[in-house]
Every structure is written in C-alpha cells, then in structure tokens.
Design a protein around this motif. Structure first.
Motif, PDB file in Angstrom:
ATOM      1  N   LYS A  50       5.323  -0.794   7.421  1.00  0.00           N
ATOM      2  CA  LYS A  50       5.249  -0.827   6.013  1.00  0.00           C
ATOM      3  C   LYS A  50       4.496  -1.995   5.491  1.00  0.00           C
ATOM      4  O   LYS A  50       4.433  -3.140   6.178  1.00  0.00           O
ATOM      5  N   ASN A  51       3.225  -1.717   4.747  1.00  0.00           N
ATOM      6  CA  ASN A  51       2.576  -2.604   4.048  1.00  0.00           C
ATOM      7  C   ASN A  51       2.989  -2.814   2.667  1.00  0.00           C
ATOM      8  O   ASN A  51       3.076  -4.090   2.173  1.00  0.00           O
ATOM      9  N   THR A  52       3.126  -2.004   1.940  1.00  0.00           N
ATOM     10  CA  THR A  52       3.616  -2.010   0.486  1.00  0.00           C
ATOM     11  C   THR A  52       4.559  -0.833   0.149  1.00  0.00           C
ATOM     12  O   THR A  52       4.624   0.046   1.221  1.00  0.00           O
ATOM     13  N   ASN A  55       2.029   2.272   0.873  1.00  0.00           N
ATOM     14  CA  ASN A  55       0.912   2.021   2.043  1.00  0.00           C
ATOM     15  C   ASN A  55       1.739   1.941   3.345  1.00  0.00           C
ATOM     16  O   ASN A  55       2.344   0.589   3.525  1.00  0.00           O
TER      17      ASN A  55
END
Length: 271
Positions: A50-52, A55
């Motif tokens: 997970k990035n955001t 995203n």
C-alpha cells in the motif's frame, strides 16, 4: 501475516486460476517472497504494498521466479482489496516494467486497464513447433511473452496434444534469441459462446498448462478483435479448470480485461 487464495476468471470455486494474495505495509525481503511463493506452489503469488488508499505497488512470483506481469493474480489482488478496504472505489497498481494498471469494478466484475502487448506475425519461427503438437497449425505470432499459434478451429485447440518436453526446449531456446524465454499459446476463433479460445503452455517454468492466463490476453484479444473487426471480445481459456475473460479495445493502445473471482481461503503465515 494474512494470505488470501482466490480463484480468478471464474464464478465457481475450483475453476479459473488460483492465486495467492498478500497485502503488505512494507516489502519483505525478495528471497522471503520467493520462498513463500515456492511454499504456496501456485502459478503465482501476488505481493501488494500500500502507498495510499487507492495506489499500490504490485509484484508477482511463480514458485521459481519473479515475473514482470500476471493478469489473474492482478485480478485476485484487486478482488481482495475491493472486499477488504473500506471506501475503495478504484485502484492504481504500479508495476516495475509496464507502468500503471487502472482497476475498477463494474457489474460484479473486476475491470483491469492494461497496455496492449501486441503479437506480430512470424514468417521465420522455430521449426520444432511443427512437431511439438499432433495437429498442424495455421500461423505463428510472437509478443514479449509467448509464441501465439493460430489453429483453424476451436475444436482443434480442444483436441491438440502437446509434447511438453519439446515445448520446454523451444521456450528455453528462445532465451538465446530474445534474451528471455517465451511460452507457447494456441488459439482459434470461437463459436456462439465466445469469440476466441486458447490454451497456454509454460513447461520451462514448471507449468505444463496454465489454467487461465490474463496477461497473454493483452495479445490474444487484440489479435481476434482485428480479425473479427469488433472491439468487444469474449474469450475462453480451455484448460481443465477453464476460465472466462472479457476484453474491450481502448484508444492509445490500451485494453480493458474483465473477470470475476471467488475467495477460496484466508490463512495466516507464520514466519
């Protein structure tokens, strides 16, 4: 650490192509991810970081190698995220080699926006292909992933018996020519239930016949879309498990490939 196992490109358990999905906050060591994929012994295990909210980075491992693209494990990963992450309406998957994949849901399907990986007609193809199958074929194409072999009928695709030893030798020999191995897929025009049919062979990486291969349909669906002069294609991969893929050709050399999935298992990994 939680792991999910999902049957992709199907509405029934024990059909389609199984993939494992592990969602991470930080990457594990590459060797550990490879060990997990080997222990799972599925055609692919997907690791998603997970990035955001929307995203994520995504990587795919077979039991022996990391691969640059896997369609069915992408579908399985999106299916899990849409189920588990509250408020998630779309996903952007960042890949190492193919840019960004854009994922959404529509009518119980996961819709994946990929680049088209078009296959080109080969005049000079490995002559060993002529004896690797017990039925003669019509034409050979090539993209960055596989040799695509066209047959005259769907029934021939269903009936053909491959020589897996010869296919493995052809795939391994392709690395000397192209710098990486090429798998082998056979395909033909379909009938009233589907526009095209295929089967996929990858004995060089230990998978004699892959159940359902989303990635190669970025070449198969555009091939038949051009031949049939239509932009919306229903595809069937005729392995023993079988799977359904739905494609639409988009502008800018992109394609949407859609499918459904079923959750089989949720497990805890102890490492």
């Amino acid at each position: 650490m939680k792991m999910y196992q999902v049957d992709a490109f199907t509405t029934q358990l024990f059909k389609g192509n199984p993939a494992a999905v592990i969602v991470l906050d930080q990457w594990l060591d590459d060797g550990l991810m490879q060990h997990i994929a080997l222990e799972n012994n599925l055609s692919e295990t997907a690791f998603v970081k997970k990035n955001t909210l929307n995203n994520y980075d995504i990587r795919w491992f077979t039991p022996t190698d990391e691969v640059p693209f896997c369609g069915h494990a992408t579908l399985a990963s999106a299916f899990i995220l849409f189920q588990e992450v509250e408020g998630l309406e779309y996903i952007e998957f960042e890949t190492r080699e193919l840019g960004t994949f854009y994922i959404r849901q529509k009518n119980e399907k996961v819709v994946m926006n990929f680049p088209i990986l078009r296959a080109k007609k080969l005049e000079d193809y490995p002559k060993a292909l002529n004896t690797a199958f017990d039925l003669p074929f019509k034409q050979v194409y090539l993209n960055d992933q596989a040799y695509l072999i066209e047959y005259d009928s769907a029934q021939q695709v269903l009936d053909v018996q491959p020589d897996f030893f010869k296919l493995r030798e052809i795939s391994l020999a392709s690395k000397e020519i192209y710098g990486k191995t090429r798998d082998i897929v056979i395909t033909a025009q379909g009938h009233k239930d589907y526009d095209c049919i295929s089967r996929y062979f990858a004995p060089a990486i230990g998978v004699n016949e892959d159940p359902v291969t989303g990635s190669i349909h970025t070449a198969i669906i555009p091939l038949w879309a051009e031949k049939l002069e239509k932009d919306v294609i229903t595809a069937y991969q005729a392995s023993s498990r079988g799977g359904w893929l739905y494609g639409e050709i988009l502008p800018n050399d992109r394609i949407e490939i859609s499918g459904q999935a079923k959750l089989y298992m949720v497990a805890d990994i102890h490492i």
